[in-house]
Enzyme design. Structure first.
Site, PDB file in Angstrom:
ATOM      1  N   ASN A 196      -4.018  -4.669  -4.773  1.00 41.68           N
ATOM      2  CA  ASN A 196      -3.715  -5.171  -6.111  1.00 41.68           C
ATOM      3  C   ASN A 196      -2.209  -5.287  -6.285  1.00 41.68           C
ATOM      4  OD1 ASN A 196      -6.333  -5.410  -7.083  1.00 41.68           O
ATOM      5  ND2 ASN A 196      -6.336  -3.421  -8.080  1.00 41.68           N
ATOM      6  N   ARG A 252     -11.634  -6.532  -4.289  1.00 38.90           N
ATOM      7  CA  ARG A 252     -11.099  -5.913  -3.067  1.00 38.90           C
ATOM      8  C   ARG A 252     -12.228  -5.338  -2.217  1.00 38.90           C
ATOM      9  NH1 ARG A 252      -7.470  -1.514  -4.607  1.00 38.90           N
ATOM     10  NH2 ARG A 252      -8.866  -1.444  -6.386  1.00 38.90           N
TER      11      ARG A 252
END
Length: 101
Positions: free
Chosen positions: A48, A30
């Site tokens: 997520n 990320r």
């Protein structure tokens, strides 16, 4: 799926929604995605999912979003990307910066 010629032409901002499958949680994926998106001038988020995927939502020019998609599939990401499922639509707006969730 019906084609959206305005979105394809690059004339209007677009929204890319990409579900990234593989070993992409707990490996800096990320953060890496956020860095690439900001370099490309995109807004959005990398989030997520409970099932181990990462959901990437990015808005900006078609060219910049397509470049981010290519980077997600490039094999140079942290972790291991097995599959990226993409969806394109007109930008909805309301996104500020690019955040990790």
């Amino acid at each position: 799926m019906e084609r959206d010629t305005a979105t394809e032409s690059g004339a209007d901002p677009v929204r890319l929604s990409a579900w990234v499958h593989g070993s992409v949680q707990g490996v800096g994926f990320r953060w890496w995605t956020r860095s690439r998106a900001l370099e490309l001038g995109l807004t959005g988020h990398a989030t997520n999912a409970a099932d181990g995927r990462v959901h990437v939502v990015a808005e900006g020019t078609r060219a910049a979003a397509a470049e981010l998609l290519a980077l997600l599939r490039s094999g140079t990401t942290p972790g291991r990307v097995d599959l990226v499922v993409e969806n394109w639509e007109r930008a909805r707006g309301g996104l500020v910066g690019f955040v990790e969730r």
